[in-house]
Each structure stands twice: as structure tokens, then as C-alpha cells.
Design a protein around this motif. Sequence first.
Motif, PDB file in Angstrom:
ATOM      1  N   ILE A 252      -7.943  -4.590  -0.043  1.00  0.00           N
ATOM      2  CA  ILE A 252      -9.049  -3.913   0.652  1.00  0.00           C
ATOM      3  C   ILE A 252      -8.541  -2.642   1.326  1.00  0.00           C
ATOM      4  O   ILE A 252      -9.195  -1.576   1.261  1.00  0.00           O
ATOM      5  CB  ILE A 252      -9.707  -4.853   1.687  1.00  0.00           C
ATOM      6  CG1 ILE A 252     -10.596  -5.882   0.985  1.00  0.00           C
ATOM      7  CG2 ILE A 252     -10.518  -4.071   2.722  1.00  0.00           C
ATOM      8  CD1 ILE A 252     -11.845  -5.295   0.332  1.00  0.00           C
ATOM      9  N   GLN A 255      -7.996  -0.007  -1.384  1.00  0.00           N
ATOM     10  CA  GLN A 255      -9.272   0.537  -1.845  1.00  0.00           C
ATOM     11  C   GLN A 255      -9.901   1.445  -0.784  1.00  0.00           C
ATOM     12  O   GLN A 255     -10.541   2.450  -1.111  1.00  0.00           O
ATOM     13  CB  GLN A 255     -10.249  -0.608  -2.197  1.00  0.00           C
ATOM     14  CG  GLN A 255      -9.752  -1.558  -3.276  1.00  0.00           C
ATOM     15  CD  GLN A 255      -9.757  -0.936  -4.647  1.00  0.00           C
ATOM     16  OE1 GLN A 255      -9.408   0.230  -4.824  1.00  0.00           O
ATOM     17  NE2 GLN A 255     -10.141  -1.717  -5.656  1.00  0.00           N
ATOM     18  N   ASN A 256      -9.693   1.097   0.465  1.00  0.00           N
ATOM     19  CA  ASN A 256     -10.242   1.923   1.545  1.00  0.00           C
ATOM     20  C   ASN A 256      -9.576   3.302   1.575  1.00  0.00           C
ATOM     21  O   ASN A 256     -10.218   4.309   1.854  1.00  0.00           O
ATOM     22  CB  ASN A 256     -10.062   1.217   2.892  1.00  0.00           C
ATOM     23  CG  ASN A 256     -10.800   1.915   4.008  1.00  0.00           C
ATOM     24  OD1 ASN A 256     -12.025   2.054   3.975  1.00  0.00           O
ATOM     25  ND2 ASN A 256     -10.070   2.388   5.004  1.00  0.00           N
ATOM     26  N   CYS A 262     -14.460   0.337   2.828  1.00  0.00           N
ATOM     27  CA  CYS A 262     -14.030  -0.971   2.342  1.00  0.00           C
ATOM     28  C   CYS A 262     -13.630  -1.797   3.562  1.00  0.00           C
ATOM     29  O   CYS A 262     -12.824  -1.340   4.373  1.00  0.00           O
ATOM     30  CB  CYS A 262     -12.853  -0.849   1.383  1.00  0.00           C
ATOM     31  SG  CYS A 262     -13.174   0.257  -0.018  1.00  0.00           S
ATOM     32  N   TYR A 324     -16.209  -1.727  -1.185  1.00  0.00           N
ATOM     33  CA  TYR A 324     -15.573  -3.007  -1.532  1.00  0.00           C
ATOM     34  C   TYR A 324     -15.625  -3.908  -0.317  1.00  0.00           C
ATOM     35  O   TYR A 324     -15.409  -3.459   0.816  1.00  0.00           O
ATOM     36  CB  TYR A 324     -14.112  -2.807  -1.957  1.00  0.00           C
ATOM     37  CG  TYR A 324     -13.943  -2.131  -3.296  1.00  0.00           C
ATOM     38  CD1 TYR A 324     -13.739  -2.871  -4.462  1.00  0.00           C
ATOM     39  CD2 TYR A 324     -13.997  -0.743  -3.400  1.00  0.00           C
ATOM     40  CE1 TYR A 324     -13.588  -2.239  -5.691  1.00  0.00           C
ATOM     41  CE2 TYR A 324     -13.853  -0.105  -4.625  1.00  0.00           C
ATOM     42  CZ  TYR A 324     -13.647  -0.859  -5.767  1.00  0.00           C
ATOM     43  OH  TYR A 324     -13.510  -0.234  -6.985  1.00  0.00           O
ATOM     44  N   ALA A 383     -21.545  -4.909  -1.139  1.00  0.00           N
ATOM     45  CA  ALA A 383     -20.597  -4.015  -1.815  1.00  0.00           C
ATOM     46  C   ALA A 383     -21.187  -3.370  -3.064  1.00  0.00           C
ATOM     47  O   ALA A 383     -21.854  -4.031  -3.862  1.00  0.00           O
ATOM     48  CB  ALA A 383     -19.338  -4.780  -2.179  1.00  0.00           C
TER      49      ALA A 383
END
Length: 404
Positions: A252, A255-256, A262, A324, A383
Motif C-alpha cells: 500500500i 502504491q501510494n 492509497c 488502492y 478502491a
Amino acid sequence: MKDIEENNILNNSLYKLDPYKKLTEEQEKLKEYIFNFCYTHRKDEHAIFLINGAAGTGKSLLLSSIFNSLQNISKNDPSNDLYHTDNYLLVNHPEMLKLYKEIASETPNLLKKNFERPTTFINRMTKNNSKADIVLIDEAHLLLTKKDPYNNFKQDNQLEEIIKRSYIVILVFDEQQVLKFKSYWKSKKMKQFLEAVPSESYQLTTQFRVQANHDIYEWIDRFSRGKLKPLPEKQAFDFRIFADANEMYELIKEQNTKYGLCRMLATYDFPYKLDGEDYYVTTDTFKLRWDRSKPQDQKPWAERPDTIEEVGSVYTIQGFDLNYAGIILGPSISYDPEEDELVINPNRYEDNAAYMGSSKIDSSPNAKCKIILNSINVLMTRARKGMYIYAIDSELRKKLLSLM
């Protein structure tokens, strides 16, 4: 650089509800139909238009667009029957209300005073002995269905009181997003409201948030109704089950860094109090604090950079989007391998406020399970690009991993 700029725009919740944002053909037709409904019932004592739709079907954007056009007519079009009408948009969600007021500050037709919490509207209209022309209600599934002294609501049903104080009510509703008994709705009660006055309804079905094939929606819907089915085949929407919560959190964070927006989320299975102290979501090896309450902060929780170090609750994230989501399913959700079904244990659910008033609701044990399943539905429909799941219950975790 262009991708980063586009991400920043898409990640901004103001963009999500921008009243000038282009609507789909279906939304435009529905908007026109609702305005015709308002013209037709302008002089009736009461009328209701109900918009049903699951999470992510564009309900809030549609309301934002309708309200902006309505206020433009009210202020600027003397030839229109809705000129100089007294109109309001209500939402029983402090983060959403904050967002609407921020939009009002940047939109010429809108004033902050026309966006209110339902109780504020009801009490003010009662005090002034007045009646609004048109009232829009976002997240109407959050309206109170019983007295709530804590929120200064003294009557029995907020929708009933809003109807009394309005000529026309336009509301959006999703039965699967009811999270507390004091907002517990039965379809029979809603039907009674609709049958008592001139009314119409419409069902929005097109999914805008979750960018996935239909089998993902089906899987989420089945799970949030207590049923399990094999995981959908691999696709652009990144759907994974994790054996370790820390591993999920690390992804996470990655992805952030790439996409922003996220965050970690969890079912309300871990203690939390509004006393200024930090409380934590924990597993055998994972520990991260719950979201800190910051009512004065102008930005929604998911858009604040520091909240990548927090876990959001269903109340923090309801009504908002993520790119996400890493979701921790707590101890209230387990699995019975012999019966091959989910087991919901309301006694393990830490949101005690959710159960207040349960003694007055028929079949309250089943209703308690429904509240928990609804909270799962809210978490699993946040999401856009991907959803990751970790289950604390070992049997459920094993089963979910086997479905991969």
C-alpha cells in the motif's frame, strides 16, 4: 509530469463532486427528469424523488450537479418557476459536509449556509416555523431513525421531519450502507414514506469507482452478504489476498508513492475512543494507529499525507474514493470450514454505538450481523484500481488464500 498532474486532479475529492463535471448520458437524462419532477410538484404540499444506487454509482456527483443548477436558477432566472426558491443540500456525514462547503467556497452559485447537517436543518426550520422549497439529501441511509440526544435530535425519524419542513425532497439511498441501529432502515418504512405523497424513484447501476469487470462486483456483493465464491480471474483491477498484514501495508505504501490516495482500512473490530489518545489496529505482527480525529482539518482523511501512517474506519472513508485499499478483516468475521460459510460474531465488533437501540429492532442478532456486513461492503467499494485483503481469523485467511 503529465501523469502526476492527472493523478493529482483525479485524487482530489473536489474533482469527484465538481458540479461542472460532465455527466453521463444517463445522469443528464435523470437530472432533466428530476427538474421536470420539481416543476410538476412545485405547488404540492409534499413530493419525494428517491435515487437508489450502490456505492460508486455517481449519486453524490449527480446531486452536486443538480444543486448547482438549481441554485443558479434560483438566483439568476426570473422566468423560471424555481426562481427565488429556498433550497438546501443535507448530509449526515461531517467529512462530506466539509467537502460540500469547500466546493461552495469555489462555486459562484453556491453558499456554505445552504449545506447543513439534517438535525441543524430540522431544528432551525422548527425554530423559524418555516419550510424549504427543495431539499436534497446525500447519503440518506445515514439519516437517524430514532431519537438521538447526543446529536440533539429529539424526534423519531429525520426523513419524516425533513419531509414535514420541505415541499420537495430529493434523496439518494443505499440500504447496504446503513451502519448503525439509530440509522436502521427497512424497505417497508421507506415504502410508506413514498406512498404517502407524490413520489418517483430511479435506480442507478453504472459503476464509476471500482474499475473492474463485473465478476469483481459480484464477489464483493456476495461477500458483503455473507457468502464466499472463487476469486475472479486476474484482470486490470488488482485484487489480492495476503497472508501477512505487514506485507500488505508495505505494498500500500509503494502504491501510494506511485499513485497517491492509497490507504489501510479495517473493520471496527479494534477498540477506539474519542478521548485524544491513540488507539491501534493490531494483528500478531502488525500494529498501526487508528485514524486521529481532526474535525478542524479542511482536507478529507484520505487526502492528508500523514494518514498513510493510519488505518481508516468505515466512518472515515464512507463516501470517499481511494486508488488502492488494504483491508483488514477483524475478529468479528470468521469462517466455518464444515459449513463452508462466513460466520459473523457481533460480540467481537467494537463499535458499540452501532448497536444502540437494538432492543427495539426485530431480529436484532440478524440485524447486528447485517450492520457488520454493510460495513464490509463500504470498505470493499472504496478502491478504483485495486483491493488487498488480510483476514485475522486463521480459518478465513486460509480459505481466502485457497480461493486464489
